[in-house]
Design a protein around this motif. Structure first.
Motif, PDB file in Angstrom:
ATOM      1  N   ASP A  53       0.829  -1.211   0.000  1.00  0.00           N
ATOM      2  CA  ASP A  53       0.000   0.000   0.000  1.00  0.00           C
ATOM      3  C   ASP A  53       0.861   1.258   0.000  1.00  0.00           C
ATOM      4  O   ASP A  53       0.574   2.212  -0.733  1.00  0.00           O
ATOM      5  N   ALA A  54       1.896   1.275   0.819  1.00  0.00           N
ATOM      6  CA  ALA A  54       2.775   2.444   0.878  1.00  0.00           C
ATOM      7  C   ALA A  54       3.488   2.650  -0.458  1.00  0.00           C
ATOM      8  O   ALA A  54       3.533   3.775  -0.984  1.00  0.00           O
ATOM      9  N   MET A  55       4.034   1.579  -1.022  1.00  0.00           N
ATOM     10  CA  MET A  55       4.728   1.704  -2.307  1.00  0.00           C
ATOM     11  C   MET A  55       3.773   2.148  -3.404  1.00  0.00           C
ATOM     12  O   MET A  55       4.095   3.028  -4.205  1.00  0.00           O
ATOM     13  N   ARG A  56       2.589   1.549  -3.449  1.00  0.00           N
ATOM     14  CA  ARG A  56       1.608   1.904  -4.477  1.00  0.00           C
ATOM     15  C   ARG A  56       1.178   3.365  -4.336  1.00  0.00           C
ATOM     16  O   ARG A  56       1.116   4.112  -5.317  1.00  0.00           O
ATOM     17  N   GLY A  57       0.878   3.788  -3.103  1.00  0.00           N
ATOM     18  CA  GLY A  57       0.434   5.159  -2.882  1.00  0.00           C
ATOM     19  C   GLY A  57       1.472   6.193  -3.291  1.00  0.00           C
ATOM     20  O   GLY A  57       1.161   7.172  -3.981  1.00  0.00           O
ATOM     21  N   VAL A  58       2.711   5.975  -2.890  1.00  0.00           N
ATOM     22  CA  VAL A  58       3.771   6.934  -3.229  1.00  0.00           C
ATOM     23  C   VAL A  58       4.053   6.905  -4.727  1.00  0.00           C
ATOM     24  O   VAL A  58       4.169   7.962  -5.367  1.00  0.00           O
ATOM     25  N   ALA A  59       4.169   5.727  -5.309  1.00  0.00           N
ATOM     26  CA  ALA A  59       4.422   5.639  -6.758  1.00  0.00           C
ATOM     27  C   ALA A  59       3.285   6.294  -7.543  1.00  0.00           C
ATOM     28  O   ALA A  59       3.525   7.028  -8.508  1.00  0.00           O
ATOM     29  N   TRP A  60       2.059   6.058  -7.110  1.00  0.00           N
ATOM     30  CA  TRP A  60       0.901   6.644  -7.797  1.00  0.00           C
ATOM     31  C   TRP A  60       0.932   8.167  -7.768  1.00  0.00           C
ATOM     32  O   TRP A  60       0.783   8.822  -8.795  1.00  0.00           O
ATOM     33  N   VAL A  61       1.145   8.737  -6.575  1.00  0.00           N
ATOM     34  CA  VAL A  61       1.111  10.196  -6.485  1.00  0.00           C
ATOM     35  C   VAL A  61       2.271  10.813  -7.260  1.00  0.00           C
ATOM     36  O   VAL A  61       2.121  11.892  -7.855  1.00  0.00           O
ATOM     37  N   LEU A  62       3.404  10.149  -7.316  1.00  0.00           N
ATOM     38  CA  LEU A  62       4.525  10.664  -8.112  1.00  0.00           C
ATOM     39  C   LEU A  62       4.260  10.487  -9.610  1.00  0.00           C
ATOM     40  O   LEU A  62       4.644  11.337 -10.415  1.00  0.00           O
ATOM     41  N   ALA A  63       3.588   9.413  -9.977  1.00  0.00           N
ATOM     42  CA  ALA A  63       3.216   9.212 -11.389  1.00  0.00           C
ATOM     43  C   ALA A  63       2.215  10.269 -11.848  1.00  0.00           C
ATOM     44  O   ALA A  63       2.197  10.642 -13.025  1.00  0.00           O
ATOM     45  N   LYS A  64       1.408  10.774 -10.917  1.00  0.00           N
ATOM     46  CA  LYS A  64       0.429  11.810 -11.242  1.00  0.00           C
ATOM     47  C   LYS A  64       1.099  13.113 -11.701  1.00  0.00           C
ATOM     48  O   LYS A  64       0.460  13.931 -12.353  1.00  0.00           O
ATOM     49  N   ARG A  65       2.366  13.286 -11.396  1.00  0.00           N
ATOM     50  CA  ARG A  65       3.064  14.488 -11.847  1.00  0.00           C
ATOM     51  C   ARG A  65       3.096  14.564 -13.370  1.00  0.00           C
ATOM     52  O   ARG A  65       3.002  15.625 -13.941  1.00  0.00           O
TER      53      ARG A  65
END
Length: 183
Positions: free
Chosen positions: A49-61
């Motif tokens: 969950d932590a990896m997915r959440g951080v990767a997702w929000v950074l991918a949103k850039r």
């Protein structure tokens, strides 16, 4: 901490958690219902969950319309790796701690540090150079007391018997050298 995303049907991507903005951390925290310290520890422990959440929000850039539900990597497609600065800090501390053990030879220090660090490093060549450099330095070096008194020394030191057990992971500040959470 770098999150490595290796999609089965695409190109490998790296997401550097150290580049997160406070607003992005807030988005991740709300989305996965965890506070930032738990997210940080989750990255160290390779919590999905932590990896997915951080990767997702950074991918949103680069893809602002990317929805969390649409970013759903496979369980084996996400992992964490240490960046260069984390490697340098970890190696310096691990070598210092290992050398304080009375029965640990330099070869054993190398084996312990390499077995953990090379498995957790994003850049294994840099990690090996860092290990070689740290082990080439005089093992007698400055005393622990001198290290603790130095105001410009950023290498973490410890005199606790718990830390000296040589059983911790480079991606977790609460575990001990020898057992990696990233292997």
């Amino acid at each position: 901490m770098i999150i490595v995303y290796r999609p089965a049907d695409g190109e490998e991507q790296h997401f550097d958690a150290r580049t997160l903005r406070v607003s992005e951390v807030s988005i991740v925290a709300r989305t996965i219902e965890q506070k930032w310290p738990a997210i940080q520890q989750g990255l160290a422990d390779e919590d999905l969950d932590a990896m997915r959440g951080v990767a997702w929000v950074l991918a949103k850039r680069t893809t602002p319309s990317l929805r969390f539900g649409d970013f759903d990597p496979g369980v084996d497609e996400l992992t964490t790796r240490m960046d260069k600065a984390e490697i340098e800090n970890y190696v310096a501390g691990a070598v210092l701690v290992a050398r304080q053990e009375p029965d640990v030879t330099e070869d054993r220090v190398r084996d312990l540090v390499e077995s953990v660090v090379l498995a957790a490093a994003l850049d294994t060549e840099h990690a090996q150079r860092t290990i070689d450099k740290a082990l080439a330095e005089d093992p007698k070096g400055p005393s622990l007391a001198e290290n603790e008194q130095s105001s410009d020394d950023s290498t973490p030191t410890s005199t606790s018997s718990e830390t000296a057990t040589l059983d911790y992971s480079p991606t977790s500040s609460t575990s001990h050298l020898g057992k990696s959470t990233t292997s």
